[in-house]
Design a protein around this motif. Sequence first.
Motif, PDB file in Angstrom:
ATOM      1  N   GLY A 110      43.942  -3.220  47.778  1.00  0.00           N
ATOM      2  CA  GLY A 110      45.189  -3.729  48.488  1.00  0.00           C
ATOM      3  C   GLY A 110      45.974  -2.725  49.235  1.00  0.00           C
ATOM      4  N   SER A 111      45.616  -1.484  49.354  1.00  0.00           N
ATOM      5  CA  SER A 111      46.466  -0.742  49.954  1.00  0.00           C
ATOM      6  C   SER A 111      46.151  -0.672  51.528  1.00  0.00           C
ATOM      7  CB  SER A 111      46.330   0.694  49.612  1.00  0.00           C
ATOM      8  OG  SER A 111      45.142   1.370  49.946  1.00  0.00           O
ATOM      9  N   GLN A 112      45.170  -1.798  51.752  1.00  0.00           N
ATOM     10  CA  GLN A 112      44.560  -1.574  53.190  1.00  0.00           C
ATOM     11  C   GLN A 112      45.600  -2.068  54.075  1.00  0.00           C
ATOM     12  OE1 GLN A 112      43.683  -3.803  50.456  1.00  0.00           O
ATOM     13  NE2 GLN A 112      42.324  -5.436  51.512  1.00  0.00           N
ATOM     14  N   SER A 113      45.472  -1.959  55.342  1.00  0.00           N
ATOM     15  CA  SER A 113      46.608  -2.249  56.443  1.00  0.00           C
ATOM     16  C   SER A 113      46.416  -3.574  56.755  1.00  0.00           C
ATOM     17  CB  SER A 113      46.219  -1.537  57.637  1.00  0.00           C
ATOM     18  OG  SER A 113      45.044  -2.034  58.128  1.00  0.00           O
ATOM     19  N   VAL A 114      47.828  -4.297  56.906  1.00  0.00           N
ATOM     20  CA  VAL A 114      47.925  -5.738  57.224  1.00  0.00           C
ATOM     21  C   VAL A 114      46.784  -6.110  58.351  1.00  0.00           C
ATOM     22  CG1 VAL A 114      49.458  -7.147  58.368  1.00  0.00           C
ATOM     23  CG2 VAL A 114      50.198  -5.672  56.628  1.00  0.00           C
ATOM     24  N   ARG A 115      46.773  -5.115  59.344  1.00  0.00           N
ATOM     25  CA  ARG A 115      45.927  -5.353  60.324  1.00  0.00           C
ATOM     26  C   ARG A 115      44.279  -5.485  60.167  1.00  0.00           C
ATOM     27  NH1 ARG A 115      46.599  -4.499  65.927  1.00  0.00           N
ATOM     28  NH2 ARG A 115      48.774  -5.119  65.081  1.00  0.00           N
ATOM     29  N   VAL A 116      43.905  -4.635  59.220  1.00  0.00           N
ATOM     30  CA  VAL A 116      42.370  -4.733  58.630  1.00  0.00           C
ATOM     31  C   VAL A 116      42.117  -6.073  57.938  1.00  0.00           C
ATOM     32  CG1 VAL A 116      40.763  -4.095  57.045  1.00  0.00           C
ATOM     33  CG2 VAL A 116      42.031  -2.324  58.784  1.00  0.00           C
ATOM     34  N   MET A 117      43.399  -6.612  57.173  1.00  0.00           N
ATOM     35  CA  MET A 117      43.352  -7.728  56.259  1.00  0.00           C
ATOM     36  C   MET A 117      43.433  -9.068  57.570  1.00  0.00           C
ATOM     37  SD  MET A 117      46.021  -6.774  53.210  1.00  0.00           S
ATOM     38  CE  MET A 117      45.495  -8.486  52.406  1.00  0.00           C
ATOM     39  N   ARG A 118      44.173  -8.941  58.589  1.00  0.00           N
ATOM     40  CA  ARG A 118      44.140 -10.136  59.364  1.00  0.00           C
ATOM     41  C   ARG A 118      42.758 -10.285  60.131  1.00  0.00           C
ATOM     42  NH1 ARG A 118      48.111  -9.444  64.584  1.00  0.00           N
ATOM     43  NH2 ARG A 118      47.329 -11.271  65.846  1.00  0.00           N
ATOM     44  N   GLU A 119      42.033  -9.090  60.485  1.00  0.00           N
ATOM     45  CA  GLU A 119      40.593  -9.015  61.107  1.00  0.00           C
ATOM     46  C   GLU A 119      39.681  -9.569  60.166  1.00  0.00           C
ATOM     47  OE1 GLU A 119      41.674  -5.190  63.929  1.00  0.00           O
ATOM     48  OE2 GLU A 119      40.362  -4.917  62.394  1.00  0.00           O
ATOM     49  N   GLU A 120      39.832  -9.241  58.826  1.00  0.00           N
ATOM     50  CA  GLU A 120      39.130 -10.043  57.935  1.00  0.00           C
ATOM     51  C   GLU A 120      39.385 -11.433  57.468  1.00  0.00           C
ATOM     52  OE1 GLU A 120      38.596  -6.102  54.898  1.00  0.00           O
ATOM     53  OE2 GLU A 120      39.900  -7.786  54.185  1.00  0.00           O
ATOM     54  N   GLY A 121      40.379 -11.890  58.211  1.00  0.00           N
ATOM     55  CA  GLY A 121      40.530 -13.418  58.183  1.00  0.00           C
ATOM     56  C   GLY A 121      41.570 -13.771  57.144  1.00  0.00           C
ATOM     57  N   TYR A 122      42.431 -13.049  56.303  1.00  0.00           N
ATOM     58  CA  TYR A 122      43.410 -13.454  55.491  1.00  0.00           C
ATOM     59  C   TYR A 122      44.538 -14.241  56.454  1.00  0.00           C
ATOM     60  CZ  TYR A 122      41.768 -10.735  51.552  1.00  0.00           C
ATOM     61  OH  TYR A 122      41.163 -10.264  50.719  1.00  0.00           O
ATOM     62  N   LEU A 123      45.301 -15.124  55.705  1.00  0.00           N
ATOM     63  CA  LEU A 123      46.212 -15.778  56.715  1.00  0.00           C
ATOM     64  C   LEU A 123      47.404 -15.428  56.130  1.00  0.00           C
ATOM     65  CD1 LEU A 123      44.820 -19.356  56.345  1.00  0.00           C
ATOM     66  CD2 LEU A 123      45.081 -18.265  58.396  1.00  0.00           C
ATOM     67  N   PRO A 124      48.461 -15.263  57.236  1.00  0.00           N
ATOM     68  CA  PRO A 124      49.949 -14.719  56.882  1.00  0.00           C
ATOM     69  C   PRO A 124      50.558 -15.554  55.509  1.00  0.00           C
ATOM     70  CG  PRO A 124      49.391 -15.615  59.291  1.00  0.00           C
ATOM     71  CD  PRO A 124      48.386 -15.773  58.497  1.00  0.00           C
ATOM     72  N   GLY A 125      50.243 -16.791  55.389  1.00  0.00           N
ATOM     73  CA  GLY A 125      50.989 -17.578  54.249  1.00  0.00           C
ATOM     74  C   GLY A 125      50.339 -16.967  52.894  1.00  0.00           C
ATOM     75  N   ALA A 126      48.955 -16.470  53.013  1.00  0.00           N
ATOM     76  CA  ALA A 126      48.350 -15.869  51.709  1.00  0.00           C
ATOM     77  C   ALA A 126      49.051 -14.739  51.584  1.00  0.00           C
ATOM     78  CB  ALA A 126      46.929 -15.719  51.994  1.00  0.00           C
ATOM     79  N   ILE A 127      49.092 -13.859  52.587  1.00  0.00           N
ATOM     80  CA  ILE A 127      49.727 -12.581  52.038  1.00  0.00           C
ATOM     81  C   ILE A 127      51.277 -12.588  51.768  1.00  0.00           C
ATOM     82  CG2 ILE A 127      50.313 -10.252  53.463  1.00  0.00           C
ATOM     83  CD1 ILE A 127      47.810 -10.497  55.084  1.00  0.00           C
ATOM     84  N   ASN A 128      51.936 -13.370  52.452  1.00  0.00           N
ATOM     85  CA  ASN A 128      53.418 -13.742  51.974  1.00  0.00           C
ATOM     86  C   ASN A 128      53.434 -14.089  50.602  1.00  0.00           C
ATOM     87  OD1 ASN A 128      54.438 -12.606  54.618  1.00  0.00           O
ATOM     88  ND2 ASN A 128      54.401 -14.650  55.540  1.00  0.00           N
ATOM     89  N   ASN A 129      52.807 -15.141  50.278  1.00  0.00           N
ATOM     90  CA  ASN A 129      52.852 -15.791  49.097  1.00  0.00           C
ATOM     91  C   ASN A 129      52.483 -14.851  47.772  1.00  0.00           C
ATOM     92  OD1 ASN A 129      53.460 -18.962  48.275  1.00  0.00           O
ATOM     93  ND2 ASN A 129      52.960 -18.591  50.475  1.00  0.00           N
ATOM     94  N   HIS A 130      51.552 -13.928  48.305  1.00  0.00           N
ATOM     95  CA  HIS A 130      51.099 -12.871  47.230  1.00  0.00           C
ATOM     96  C   HIS A 130      52.111 -11.997  47.191  1.00  0.00           C
ATOM     97  CE1 HIS A 130      48.506 -10.529  45.012  1.00  0.00           C
ATOM     98  NE2 HIS A 130      48.548  -9.322  45.994  1.00  0.00           N
TER      99      HIS A 130
END
Length: 475
Positions: free
Chosen positions: A262-282
């Motif tokens: 999880g030290s991956q960039s937010v950008r890559v996570m977005r491209e992978e399909g993570y949703l903002p709500g998932a990242i924020n809640n985590h």
Amino acid sequence: MPAMSDKKIKTRFAPSPTGLVHLGNIRTALFNVLLARKHGGKFLLRIEDTDQERSKPEFQTALQEDMQWLGLDWQEGPDAGGEHAPYNQSERGDLYQKYYDQLIEKDLAYPCFCSERELKLVRKSQLSAGQPPRYAGTCARLSAEERQEKLEQGGQPSLRFRVPKGDTLEFEDAVRGKQSFNTDDIGDFIIRRSDGTPAFFFTNAIDDALMGVTHVLRGEDHLTNTPRQLLMLRALDLPEPEYGHISLIVSDEHNPLSKREGSQSVRVMREEGYLPGAINNHLARLGHAFEDSGKFMSMAELADGFELPRLGKAPARHDAKQLMHWQREAILHADTNKLIDWLGAELDAVPTGEREAFVNLIRGNINFPEEVRHWLDVLYTELLDYPEDAHNWFKQVGHTYFDAALNALEAAPNNYKDFIEQLKTESGCKGKQLFMPLRMALSGRASGPELAPLYELMSEARKNERLSNAKKLAD
Ligand code: GLU
């Protein structure tokens, strides 16, 4: 940090645009956003781009996009504007000059002519003598004539802050409580480099004061910078923000995060399909304990539940399984139209009029956009590959079950309730025996969306075809 005072609070995020922003960094932004929102205050974005070689405008652009995507909006900063512009430190040189001059005038800053090589040698001998490395004060004692002479010889001095000797510096940290530092342990430090560029300690503290920042939540790695910064602010009679140093994020094994963890960039996570709500809640739960910890929350709810005393001192443990849990929750809680956008071209095969129904049907069964493909096959392509399991179920109930199902389909092509009533009566099956062969025949899987909406969304022809195919495999 005492209880929130009446004055409006202002928090900030002050990244250096030297790369794509990662989970660890963006959590700092999130905490500052939540603290400001909780108290109806402002959140400010400042770009610390004084390192001209490593800072890149494209990283700033990417950072701003990533923050906007996550819903971490700033009320003051680049693009948003504000009374303390400019918000890029590279454009604030004149402002800093004034404070350098003040420190020099008070003899609280002095030019240092020591070369890198000389400093290294001193550090080495301090370390080998078991002493902490700190500036030995060589240039602190130069007379005006000696300084002049060195300048005339072409010396390019850095500027050092003169740390008072024999003093104790104290402050109350919002997370770690009372902090106390002996100033004798702090060597005189550089506030302007020999190439004329301002140093982080200085610009960071000056800007917090000038921009009216009241609260600074930042990584624990900055804790030892704080006494230096407070010394400068006190010397300049500038207002001090209240600091809170949040614990770092570690992996399950207490190591710093690796890419996979999880030290991956937010950008890559977005491209992978993570949703903002998932990242924020985590992230909101890494180092902060909410009263209602299991509930998926909107940004407003996260802000509402955010409290400084709930920030923990222990390292925050990142668990990829937790992140995936919040991803599923985010999908379940998202607006249908948001999910339609998220799935994008994956939905090309779905007739426009059926998109909403389709997305609502499968939202509980996917974690990432590409996982939608199986369900597209189920509803919109002709042949399904039935797994071994399906064959077993088909054989168990035999072709009479499917004859009954085809009859029920004819009688109630679009009404699941009537269909299943008739199938139950005619086949004599109940429980798993009633539902599993049907689920398998229609979807090719033992689990998935609810049968009623699946049945009602699938065309009559497709259902007929699936049930007929299953019947052929039943004997
Ligand atoms: N530019 C600094 C960093 O990115 C800011 C530190 C702080 O938040 O004060 O580490």
